[in-house]
Scaffold this motif. Structure first.
Motif, PDB file in Angstrom:
ATOM      1  N   ILE A  41       0.799  -1.194   0.032  1.00 24.63           N
ATOM      2  CA  ILE A  41      -0.028  -0.050   0.101  1.00 24.63           C
ATOM      3  C   ILE A  41       0.855   1.088   0.064  1.00 24.63           C
ATOM      4  N   SER A  42       1.955   1.283   0.713  1.00 22.48           N
ATOM      5  CA  SER A  42       2.956   2.300   0.696  1.00 22.48           C
ATOM      6  C   SER A  42       3.223   2.644  -0.538  1.00 22.48           C
ATOM      7  N   THR A  56       1.761   1.939  -3.777  1.00 20.04           N
ATOM      8  CA  THR A  56       0.699   2.280  -4.648  1.00 20.04           C
ATOM      9  C   THR A  56       0.016   3.376  -4.234  1.00 20.04           C
ATOM     10  N   ALA A  57      -0.238   3.641  -2.862  1.00 23.72           N
ATOM     11  CA  ALA A  57      -1.384   4.544  -2.398  1.00 23.72           C
ATOM     12  C   ALA A  57      -0.936   6.032  -3.017  1.00 23.72           C
ATOM     13  N   PRO A  58       0.371   6.324  -2.924  1.00 24.89           N
ATOM     14  CA  PRO A  58       0.441   7.744  -3.310  1.00 24.89           C
ATOM     15  C   PRO A  58      -0.278   7.995  -4.910  1.00 24.89           C
ATOM     16  N   TYR A  99      -2.855   6.534  -6.340  1.00 24.47           N
ATOM     17  CA  TYR A  99      -4.379   6.623  -6.184  1.00 24.47           C
ATOM     18  C   TYR A  99      -4.608   7.869  -5.653  1.00 24.47           C
ATOM     19  N   HIS A 100      -3.921   8.396  -4.556  1.00 20.76           N
ATOM     20  CA  HIS A 100      -4.162   9.411  -3.859  1.00 20.76           C
ATOM     21  C   HIS A 100      -4.211  10.701  -4.922  1.00 20.76           C
TER      22      HIS A 100
END
Lengths: 210, 210, 210, 210
Positions: free
Chosen positions: B164-165, B167-169, B171-172
């Motif tokens: 998540i660390s 890929t999250a940016p 998506y954000h």
DNA sequence: ACTTAAGCGAGACGGTACGTCTTGTCTTACG
DNA sequence: CGTAAGACAAGACGTACCGTCTCGCTTAAGT
């Protein structure tokens, strides 16, 4: 870097204290209340108008549609005096920041979640939400500058990627994946961002920040 | 470890070969086509039924509402043979993964974005999207296990927070902030996740993964 | 001659006894009642629907607008078994006819006046009223034919101009000039038409009646 | 004998010379132009005000509503110098009169028809139209008096019924039945009225004319 | 010429009706 | 049994006018 809250028309409001201003307040309050109580898909112009004690056509005349209402709510939400935490260390600041984010996303009633969800119903609301976030991240940049000044992270560390790296995991799980907050995720994300920053992951390869 | 795709109703489909199956295919194809061409807010039961050459009541009977249609689309989207990249290094895998994410979020027409946005309109679709993501992250766990085996990250490194660390940016910025992809962000997020992981940011403090 | 009542769609009504027929009756009754009680400019789709105990959209679906409602009322008004008087003399027939006209235009509540006035609000209603009048004048032609047979008026006397000459003055004063009926006007118009007809005023110069 | 034009408010206008008078002219011109161009049902206060280059509230202040505007137009239309034809014979006069009526009812754009139709939308306008017609029929009475003097019709022939008998058929067909003018109808009606009058159809049985 | 009050421009508002769109339910008939 | 066909109730949508109001400003009228 400065935020531009209430960019929509607020400069031309002639008498904010009169009927016009009062009605605006009533309507936006009704929007927030409806959003919080019944969720974003129960947010209709009719409902808002009824709750605000204002006629439907008045809402249409001033805000055009639900998107306009949401955009105005976002914009008024931006014009506050929020400042990022200043705990004396980058990790402390990011931990505090993530606590705020977590609190906002899990509060009851879920006002923030409702606003984010609602932004998907209207291009205008989405842009307003974008402005709001842009404003918030801009205000957070001093957190990183102070960390650079303290020598916690290398000179040239870019603020935005670091901040997003620290906060994005929370949003990802709570907003997008819609799963309950894993305890410790907020702290974990903050710590990993600090570690990566210390290791120079966010030093600018080229000048020019976004 | 694999998720449970097509959890909605697919297990009870009695005669997948006959008229029933044909109609289901027509309708779901119509949903995807409408979603892609006109976006999620033009997705009405009437439109879908007309495009599928099927009567409105048939759609209501089988899927109940738009949320049911979306959920079915999500579930059918899950039962594929997708596997995470295997480039030989954690960084390579995450870079490849983020490239895929970036491609999915910026493709034209924006099918993935439309699905995500649509999930905010229906609880059922949101749950189906959650199942889809759960499935994807579960399939990605071998990436981390291989990295541990290769000694790139400490033993005990937890897969989910790391993934998540990384890929999250993306998506954000693309989904939530709705701003165009900053070039290099995909790579930056992957690299910073690897650095943090190498530094032991994701080693499990307590047992019990999510 | 043959009238064409209920020319609008009546041939495709499948089950006049079912819900469809019942609703049609309720709505048309509501139209007549509203027209009579509150006049033609209070005749709105909303009011009619409410009075009929039917939803607004049902009215819009079937009648499209107020004009459609009026046209349907006119058409149903036409399919009766009305026959012109047959008193044994042309003057007697025309006197009786004008009495009927006078009664219709001065009745309380003023249903006929309301219908005529309403026809000015809608092209469709105007056409329907035209059909109604065409039907009535066609049915009256035997009055003139009988007078010719009796030798009261010359052979070749055209029916329509004679009938209109006898009735038009009443309509002119009551409908257009909106002044109260001068007593004796009905009889005066009938008599003068008979006198003119006897003198050959309405004998066809060219063959072909309108 | 002349009607009372401009009965509405014109007697209390304190300053007819300046802005007030100019605005009145602009507005009434706009009413006529709108009526002629777009018909009576497109005649809204907003449209008129915009066309007149005047603010909505000004129209409401002075004329109250559309009916007031129409009444004012009717009244100003009455104060002209119109005189009935004088051809030397009753038949000639009536033929000429009916030619005028026919021309007025079939002119393009249909100003007269629009005014008549509009009178059905407003009680005030209806009364104004009544005044106008009263004025016109009063001015036509000399036609009959001259015919009596010439011995064309019996002494005691009443003017009003004769005039209406001659003109009503035209109005009936064109205004009420809304069918195109049958060629020759104007002449036919005039001739039949003359024939009836010659035969003594309109001699007063009792004294007292309307 | 100076005041003064009537009239006007501007614009928001409450309100009614419009006609459309979508939702979800129902009933009847067909295969 | 599942589908087609289609009417219906319900209710939001966004628009158009209506008629009212308040607030300044202009301007013609009377001193």
């Amino acid at each position: 870097m400065a935020s531009s809250p209430r960019a929509t028309g607020s400069s031309v409001v002639p008498r904010p204290g009169g009927r016009t201003g009062r009605i605006r307040r009533q309507v936006l309050d009704a929007v927030r209340a409806e959003l919080v109580e019944h969720g974003y898909d129960a947010l209709t112009v009719d409902t808002v108008a009824a709750r605000a004690g204002v006629h439907r056509t008045t809402v249409y005349r001033r805000w055009r549609d639900v998107g306009g209402l949401l955009a105005d709510v976002f914009d008024t939400a931006g014009d506050d005096t929020w400042r990022p935490p200043d705990t004396g260390s980058l990790l402390g600041d990011l931990l505090a920041l993530n606590d705020e984010v977590l609190a906002a996303l899990t509060e009851r009633p879920p006002a923030t979640m409702a606003l984010i969800a609602a932004s998907f119903r209207s291009e205008e609301a989405a842009r307003a939400l974008g402005r709001f976030w842009e404003d918030r991240y801009a205000r957070c940049e001093p957190v990183v500058r102070r960390a650079v000044a303290r020598g916690e992270v290398p000179a040239g560390t870019r603020a935005r990627p670091l901040l997003i790296s620290a906060t994005a995991p929370l949003y990802h799980r709570l907003v997008l994946m819609r799963v309950p907050a894993e305890p410790g995720l907020a702290a974990l994300a903050a710590r990993s961002a600090v570690l990566a920053a210390s290791a120079g992951a966010f030093t600018a390869p080229e000048p020019g920040d976004t």
